[in-house]
Design an enzyme around this catalytic site. Structure first.
Site, PDB file in Angstrom:
ATOM      1  N   SER A  18       0.681  -1.281  -0.041  1.00 32.13           N
ATOM      2  CA  SER A  18      -0.122  -0.020   0.133  1.00 32.13           C
ATOM      3  C   SER A  18       1.006   1.447  -0.020  1.00 32.13           C
ATOM      4  CB  SER A  18      -0.787   0.037   1.199  1.00 32.13           C
ATOM      5  OG  SER A  18      -1.716   1.361   1.320  1.00 32.13           O
ATOM      6  N   THR A  65      -9.125  -0.823   2.017  1.00 32.02           N
ATOM      7  CA  THR A  65      -8.823  -1.176   0.870  1.00 32.02           C
ATOM      8  C   THR A  65      -9.343  -2.674   0.767  1.00 32.02           C
ATOM      9  OG1 THR A  65      -7.296  -1.296  -1.172  1.00 32.02           O
ATOM     10  CG2 THR A  65      -6.455  -1.757   1.338  1.00 32.02           C
ATOM     11  N   LYS A  69     -14.051  -3.096   1.897  1.00 33.02           N
ATOM     12  CA  LYS A  69     -14.814  -2.011   1.649  1.00 33.02           C
ATOM     13  C   LYS A  69     -16.450  -2.148   2.022  1.00 33.02           C
ATOM     14  CE  LYS A  69     -11.736   0.407  -1.521  1.00 33.02           C
ATOM     15  NZ  LYS A  69     -11.933   1.098  -2.924  1.00 33.02           N
ATOM     16  N   ASP A 105     -13.524   7.725  -3.129  1.00 31.74           N
ATOM     17  CA  ASP A 105     -12.884   7.164  -4.342  1.00 31.74           C
ATOM     18  C   ASP A 105     -13.714   7.981  -5.655  1.00 31.74           C
ATOM     19  OD1 ASP A 105     -11.352   5.108  -3.469  1.00 31.74           O
ATOM     20  OD2 ASP A 105     -12.941   3.707  -3.405  1.00 31.74           O
ATOM     21  N   GLY A 130     -16.467  -2.173 -17.475  1.00 31.97           N
ATOM     22  CA  GLY A 130     -16.709  -2.954 -16.013  1.00 31.97           C
ATOM     23  C   GLY A 130     -17.811  -2.301 -15.360  1.00 31.97           C
ATOM     24  N   ALA A 131     -18.274  -3.328 -14.509  1.00 27.24           N
ATOM     25  CA  ALA A 131     -19.555  -2.907 -13.506  1.00 27.24           C
ATOM     26  C   ALA A 131     -19.563  -3.568 -12.371  1.00 27.24           C
ATOM     27  CB  ALA A 131     -20.923  -3.507 -14.388  1.00 27.24           C
ATOM     28  N   ASN A 154     -19.782  -4.249 -20.068  1.00 30.13           N
ATOM     29  CA  ASN A 154     -19.231  -5.352 -19.080  1.00 30.13           C
ATOM     30  C   ASN A 154     -19.322  -6.842 -19.604  1.00 30.13           C
ATOM     31  OD1 ASN A 154     -17.980  -5.811 -16.502  1.00 30.13           O
ATOM     32  ND2 ASN A 154     -19.970  -6.838 -15.926  1.00 30.13           N
ATOM     33  N   LEU A 157     -23.125  -8.578 -18.877  1.00 31.16           N
ATOM     34  CA  LEU A 157     -24.126  -7.578 -19.018  1.00 31.16           C
ATOM     35  C   LEU A 157     -24.949  -7.244 -18.109  1.00 31.16           C
ATOM     36  CD1 LEU A 157     -24.562  -5.388 -21.290  1.00 31.16           C
ATOM     37  CD2 LEU A 157     -26.122  -6.509 -22.312  1.00 31.16           C
ATOM     38  N   GLY A 243      -4.266   5.316 -12.988  1.00 35.73           N
ATOM     39  CA  GLY A 243      -5.067   5.692 -11.830  1.00 35.73           C
ATOM     40  C   GLY A 243      -4.058   6.307 -10.527  1.00 35.73           C
TER      41      GLY A 243
HETATM   42  P1  ATR Z   1     -13.967  -4.133  -8.219  1.00 29.87           P
HETATM   43  O1  ATR Z   1     -14.308  -3.972  -6.819  1.00 29.87           O
HETATM   44  O2  ATR Z   1     -12.507  -4.026  -8.660  1.00 29.87           O
HETATM   45  O3  ATR Z   1     -14.927  -3.519  -9.230  1.00 29.87           O
HETATM   46  P2  ATR Z   1     -15.389  -6.601  -9.044  1.00 29.87           P
HETATM   47  O4  ATR Z   1     -16.608  -6.117  -8.387  1.00 29.87           O
HETATM   48  O5  ATR Z   1     -15.065  -8.093  -8.777  1.00 29.87           O
HETATM   49  O6  ATR Z   1     -14.101  -5.902  -8.439  1.00 29.87           O
HETATM   50  O7  ATR Z   1     -15.436  -6.331 -10.318  1.00 29.87           O
HETATM   51  C1  ATR Z   1     -14.475  -6.665 -11.522  1.00 29.87           C
HETATM   52  C2  ATR Z   1     -14.744  -6.012 -12.979  1.00 29.87           C
HETATM   53  O8  ATR Z   1     -13.682  -6.427 -13.685  1.00 29.87           O
HETATM   54  C3  ATR Z   1     -16.290  -6.640 -13.395  1.00 29.87           C
HETATM   55  O9  ATR Z   1     -16.618  -5.756 -14.178  1.00 29.87           O
HETATM   56  C4  ATR Z   1     -15.406  -7.733 -14.079  1.00 29.87           C
HETATM   57  O10 ATR Z   1     -16.425  -8.360 -14.989  1.00 29.87           O
HETATM   58  P3  ATR Z   1     -17.472  -9.320 -14.891  1.00 29.87           P
HETATM   59  O11 ATR Z   1     -18.549  -8.570 -14.034  1.00 29.87           O
HETATM   60  O12 ATR Z   1     -17.942  -9.867 -16.008  1.00 29.87           O
HETATM   61  O13 ATR Z   1     -16.970 -10.378 -14.049  1.00 29.87           O
HETATM   62  C5  ATR Z   1     -14.309  -7.016 -14.587  1.00 29.87           C
HETATM   63  N1  ATR Z   1     -13.264  -8.164 -15.239  1.00 29.87           N
HETATM   64  C6  ATR Z   1     -12.287  -8.789 -14.333  1.00 29.87           C
HETATM   65  N2  ATR Z   1     -11.458  -9.448 -15.019  1.00 29.87           N
HETATM   66  C7  ATR Z   1     -11.974  -9.241 -16.416  1.00 29.87           C
HETATM   67  C8  ATR Z   1     -11.478  -9.811 -17.597  1.00 29.87           C
HETATM   68  N3  ATR Z   1     -10.142 -10.626 -17.908  1.00 29.87           N
HETATM   69  N4  ATR Z   1     -11.903  -9.312 -18.601  1.00 29.87           N
HETATM   70  C9  ATR Z   1     -13.020  -8.637 -18.768  1.00 29.87           C
HETATM   71  N5  ATR Z   1     -13.590  -8.102 -17.552  1.00 29.87           N
HETATM   72  C10 ATR Z   1     -13.028  -8.431 -16.402  1.00 29.87           C
END
Ligand code: ATR
Length: 276
Positions: A18, A65, A69, A105, A130-131, A154, A157, A243
């Site tokens: 960290s 972290t 969270k 954040d 991402g979602a 995502n 979806l 980031g």
């Molecule tokens: P965080 O708190 O970092 O957002 P999370 O809630 O586990 O962690 O979400 C991870 C995100 O990264 C999700 O959108 C995930 O897609 P899915 O919802 O389909 O799992 C995305 N993600 C992780 N690895 C991925 C990969 N190799 N390709 C595409 N999307 C990925």
């Protein structure tokens, strides 16, 4: 723990690497605050006990972290509005013996994009990849910046659809929607990678057309360019950023919530980058 020195920490697992202690030590020096800031490795199922002990022993505030969270969200006796919307807490503040949960954040991302990078946001077409939890944390401040549209794409979806439904009430004039990765084309002016794919050096399966002339931001950071930013540069991005600025800005907002002093961040971002 001496009574006279305010004590802060970051709880995580892993937490070894960290950068928060270094960032907050620089903020404290800059603003002449006498305070302690440590990192603490917490057992995956031990957040509540560790946080309770920290505050019982006189601790003033915590950064939270991965993977705590959500635990912090449930631990807090009160939540700020932005923590409620984000569904997660990255900052705990002890105020009049009450533990308040906040989330800095999204504010950190906005400060980095708008103030540090000075990239346009208003009236822009934003694509978010991402979602997950990280994306949920940035949607409210991004909507408040009044872009023309926000599209969430995502791999799964359904998760993007759920976020669109949840945030529709905050969208106002912003067109908020979701799409499959396969359906994306080059109409976006700002692309934010909020997937954790970069961590494994992977990329969402998107058409390389999307990067052309777009501002591209990866919420992750690494010593060199992340896989996403390498791709973006290769395919003609307007500008790219990782980031690290968001990391320092979210820390600055936590520091402000604790100490009511706003540190400057430019030199801190540069020094953390140099140390990588
Ligand atoms: P965080 O708190 O970092 O957002 P999370 O809630 O586990 O962690 O979400 C991870 C995100 O990264 C999700 O959108 C995930 O897609 P899915 O919802 O389909 O799992 C995305 N993600 C992780 N690895 C991925 C990969 N190799 N390709 C595409 N999307 C990925």
């Amino acid at each position: 723990m001496t009574k006279s020195m305010a004590s802060y920490a970051v709880f995580g697992n892993p937490v070894e690497h960290s950068k928060s202690p270094d960032i907050h030590h620089q903020f404290a020096e800059q603003t002449q605050q006498t305070m302690r800031y440590q990192k603490q490795l917490v057992a995956v199922d031990g957040f509540e006990m560790a946080a309770q002990k920290f505050f019982d022993q006189g601790g003033s505030g915590l950064n939270i972290t991965v993977p705590f969270k959500l635990d912090a969200y449930h631990f807090a006796a009160q939540l700020t509005e932005r923590a409620t919307t984000a569904g997660a807490v990255n900052t705990l503040i002890k105020k009049d013996d009450i533990i308040i949960g906040d989330n800095t954040d999204g504010c950190g991302l906005l400060r980095d994009i708008r103030d540090n990078l000075q990239w346009p946001l208003a009236q822009q077409n934003i694509l978010i990849l991402g979602a997950g939890g990280a994306v949920q944390g940035i949607l409210a401040p991004l909507l408040a910046a009044k872009p023309q549209s926000i599209t969430i794409a995502n791999r799964t979806l359904k998760k993007a659809q759920t976020l669109v439904e949840q945030f529709q009430p905050l969208a106002d004039t912003v067109s908020l929607s979701c799409l499959d990765y396969a359906a994306l084309d080059g109409q976006y002016t700002l692309i934010i990678n909020g997937t954790s794919a970069s961590l494994a050096g992977q990329l969402p399966a998107v058409n390389s057309l999307i990067y052309h002339q777009a501002y591209c931001y990866d919420m992750m950071y690494s010593q060199g360019a992340t896989a996403f930013l390498q791709q973006a540069n290769e395919y003609g991005a307007q500008a790219t950023a990782d980031g690290l600025g968001m990391l320092v800005e979210q820390a600055a907002e936590s520091f402000y919530q604790w100490r009511k002093l706003r540190p400057t961040t430019e030199s801190v971002i540069a020094s953390i980058r140099d140390a990588m």
